[in-house]
Design an enzyme around this catalytic site. Structure first.
Site, short mmCIF file in Angstrom:
data_model
loop_
_atom_site.label_atom_id
_atom_site.label_comp_id
_atom_site.label_asym_id
_atom_site.label_seq_id
_atom_site.Cartn_x
_atom_site.Cartn_y
_atom_site.Cartn_z
N ASP A 1 5.36 2.84 -7.07
CA ASP A 1 4.46 1.50 -6.54
C ASP A 1 5.04 0.37 -7.07
O ASP A 1 5.81 0.44 -7.92
CB ASP A 1 3.26 1.88 -7.05
CG ASP A 1 2.31 3.21 -6.53
OD1 ASP A 1 2.68 3.40 -5.55
OD2 ASP A 1 1.55 3.45 -7.41
N ASP B 1 3.52 -2.08 -8.44
CA ASP B 1 3.17 -2.53 -9.66
C ASP B 1 3.65 -1.92 -11.04
O ASP B 1 3.00 -2.14 -12.06
CB ASP B 1 1.59 -2.93 -9.75
CG ASP B 1 0.89 -1.49 -9.33
OD1 ASP B 1 1.67 -0.42 -9.28
OD2 ASP B 1 -0.19 -1.09 -9.10
N TRP C 1 -7.64 5.49 -1.06
CA TRP C 1 -6.80 5.54 -2.33
C TRP C 1 -7.05 6.88 -2.84
O TRP C 1 -8.30 7.64 -2.71
CB TRP C 1 -7.50 4.63 -3.42
CG TRP C 1 -6.92 4.65 -4.77
CD1 TRP C 1 -5.85 4.09 -5.57
CD2 TRP C 1 -7.52 5.66 -5.76
NE1 TRP C 1 -5.78 4.53 -6.58
CE2 TRP C 1 -6.78 5.57 -6.94
CE3 TRP C 1 -8.58 6.57 -5.94
CZ2 TRP C 1 -6.80 6.12 -8.10
CZ3 TRP C 1 -8.90 7.08 -7.22
CH2 TRP C 1 -7.92 6.92 -8.10
N GLU D 1 -3.20 11.93 -2.64
CA GLU D 1 -1.91 12.09 -1.98
C GLU D 1 -1.13 12.78 -3.03
O GLU D 1 -0.07 13.63 -2.68
CB GLU D 1 -1.57 11.23 -1.16
CG GLU D 1 -0.58 10.00 -1.91
CD GLU D 1 -1.78 9.03 -2.69
OE1 GLU D 1 -1.17 8.21 -3.45
OE2 GLU D 1 -2.89 8.96 -2.29
N ASP D 2 -1.08 12.18 -4.05
CA ASP D 2 0.04 12.44 -5.16
C ASP D 2 -0.23 14.26 -5.82
O ASP D 2 0.77 14.61 -6.14
CB ASP D 2 0.15 11.61 -6.29
CG ASP D 2 -1.53 11.04 -6.98
OD1 ASP D 2 -2.50 11.66 -6.32
OD2 ASP D 2 -1.55 10.59 -8.00
N MET E 1 1.99 -1.56 -16.04
CA MET E 1 1.35 -1.95 -14.88
C MET E 1 0.87 -3.29 -14.75
O MET E 1 0.40 -3.90 -15.59
CB MET E 1 0.12 -0.85 -14.31
CG MET E 1 -0.62 -1.15 -13.20
SD MET E 1 -1.78 -0.10 -12.79
CE MET E 1 -1.10 1.37 -12.29
N HIS F 1 -4.43 -5.74 -11.43
CA HIS F 1 -4.98 -6.16 -10.51
C HIS F 1 -6.23 -5.69 -10.00
O HIS F 1 -6.46 -4.59 -10.46
CB HIS F 1 -3.75 -6.12 -9.31
CG HIS F 1 -3.56 -4.65 -9.01
ND1 HIS F 1 -4.33 -3.89 -8.08
CD2 HIS F 1 -2.36 -3.90 -9.57
CE1 HIS F 1 -3.63 -2.59 -8.12
NE2 HIS F 1 -2.70 -2.58 -8.86
N ARG G 1 -8.57 -3.70 -7.43
CA ARG G 1 -8.26 -2.82 -6.06
C ARG G 1 -8.39 -3.45 -4.85
O ARG G 1 -9.10 -4.38 -4.74
CB ARG G 1 -9.46 -1.70 -6.21
CG ARG G 1 -9.44 -0.70 -4.98
CD ARG G 1 -9.91 0.29 -5.09
NE ARG G 1 -9.22 1.36 -6.40
CZ ARG G 1 -9.96 2.23 -7.03
NH1 ARG G 1 -10.85 2.76 -6.61
NH2 ARG G 1 -8.96 3.01 -8.14
#
Length: 454
Positions: A298, A300, A360, A363-364, A390, A393, A395
């Site tokens: 990712d 971030d 969101w 998937e992981d 991180m 931010h 969403r």
């Protein structure tokens, strides 16, 4: 009388001994010269060969014959051995032409690179620009490629980032990761997989103002003028345009550089699909180079320790095991999000990542299930090394939690053979190589309609 005979006898004996001595001396001289000739045989053959070459040039130009002298009195010598020796000598005496010394092979890169720093100070308060990052990394070539100049890495690594509207995060990621990866002696390339805009049908007309810039006038009831200073490249334009679309405003005038615009439409977007973008990154990176290791990150997440080595391992690797947002601890045992790595063989064994997780989450966990269901285990660094910060931010819009994710996770065993890299479909919109990374904009379609409740 007796004395006279005795004297003659002694005289004859002395003459005989003298003759024997002379004979012995002659034999010794013959043997000596024979050994001497053998010992200097190479010298004599070289001189005769050189003279033969001269005779060949002067007396028989163009015939290509060379004449050599061979000492056939050498013990155990054969004609074949002399012929072989002559060929070797002829090759050694010919001048070398068009021969360049081959470079020495590089040694393998050390498993523990000596230039690592350890714990790093990561902060996001200072302003970051691409120009600054580029100056900090002069050895990185176009497309974000780097190869150690003094050693041979074991892995060739493609670092793949799913992306949309995170330009500021990308600057910090490149600022920190390029120096870390160089210190780790990684042969790598960086690929930003940008989920492209889709278009809604709104009338507009265009006005070309130069060979590179165009003004797009949208016919709308509400008009919002975007400042031209924000429109210096397509990435910044996307961010600015998205902001106005989301807040309900419509773009009246916008400067667009290098993007194809479909007729009769304006910029919009659809639901984000992280895992499918990672599949696209795997496929597109292999078109660029023969990578055998893939790091999925990712944009971030920044590692806080450069001893967290970004290469592949015997088992699939989870790098981001201790994020600051989770109190620097693993949130649950099956967590595989943030930053992970698989070799090409491991990736193909699990059929890549799922393509049907729109929005969101989920998937992981599906990827973790694929790994364990295929008989592999997740490897992780020490918790003191696998720490990450991180970038805070909000969403993203169009990336709301997927309400179907829990049902999908439970069915990984049934879906992983047919949903993955083997079923991937997409369309490449643009591939552009920047000094610090390669941007690949793609269209990956839309999520299927959700079933109506009740």
């Amino acid at each position: 009388m007796t004395r006279l005979m005795l004297g003659r006898t002694l005289e004859r004996i002395c003459k005989g001994v003298l003759l024997l001595c002379l004979l012995h001396f002659l034999i010794m001289m013959i043997l000596y010269f024979d050994v001497y000739t053998q010992r200097f045989d190479l010298f004599s053959r070289f001189n005769n060969g050189r003279n033969g070459s001269r005779n060949n040039v002067s007396g028989a130009a163009g015939s290509g014959h060379h004449f050599y002298y061979y000492n056939l009195s050498r013990p155990n010598a054969t004609l074949a051995s002399y012929m072989a020796t002559g060929e070797q000598l002829m090759q050694s005496t010919q001048p070398e032409t068009n021969q360049t010394p081959s470079p020495k092979p590089l040694p393998p890169c050390p498993e523990n690179p000596p230039g690592l720093v350890g714990r790093l100070l990561i902060e996001f308060s200072s302003q970051m620009t691409m120009e600054r990052v580029q100056k900090e990394n002069p050895n990185v070539t176009d497309g974000g490629r780097y190869t150690p100049p003094d050693c041979r890495p074991r892995w060739k690594v493609a670092i793949i980032i799913p992306f949309r509207h995170r330009e500021n995060h990308l600057k910090y990621w490149l600022h920190y990761l390029h120096p870390i990866l160089r210190r780790q002696r990684i042969d790598y390339g960086i690929y930003i997989i940008n989920q492209n805009f889709v278009f809604t049908h709104v009338p507009f007309y265009t006005e070309k103002v130069s060979s590179h810039w165009m003004v797009f006038h949208y016919v709308t009831s509400q008009q919002t003028l975007l400042d031209a200073s924000e429109m210096r490249n397509e990435v910044l334009f996307q961010s600015a345009a998205e902001q106005h679309v989301i807040t309900g405003c419509c773009v009246d005038v916008a400067l667009i550089c290098g993007y194809r615009l479909h007729k009769g439409g304006m910029l919009g977007e659809d639901t984000f699909n992280r895992a499918k973008l990672l599949n696209v990154g795997y496929t597109e990176a292999l078109k660029d180079a023969e990578y055998d290791c893939f790091i999925f990150s990712d944009v971030d997440l920044i590692p806080m320790d450069d001893r967290n080595l970004y290469h592949c391992y015997d088992q699939p690797r989870h790098f981001a095991i201790a994020m600051d947002k989770f109190g620097f601890r693993l949130p649950y045992a099956g967590y595989f999000g943030g930053v992970s790595g698989l070799s090409k063989k491991q990736f193909l064994k699990i059929n890549g990542f799922p393509n049907e997780y729109w929005g969101w989450g989920g998937e992981d966990d599906d990827i973790y299930n694929r790994i364990t269901l295929n008989g592999m285990k997740v490897s992780r660094p020490d918790v003191r090394i696998g720490r990450y910060r991180m970038i805070k931010h909000e969403r993203d819009k169009h990336n709301e939690p997927n309400p179907q994710r829990f049902n999908k996770i439970q069915n990984t065993k049934n879906t992983m053979k047919k949903d993955g890299i083997s079923s991937l479909t997409y369309r490449v919109v643009q591939v552009k190589r920047y000094p610090l990374y390669t941007n690949i904009s793609v269209e990956i379609g839309k999520p299927p309609p959700r079933p109506i409740k009740g």
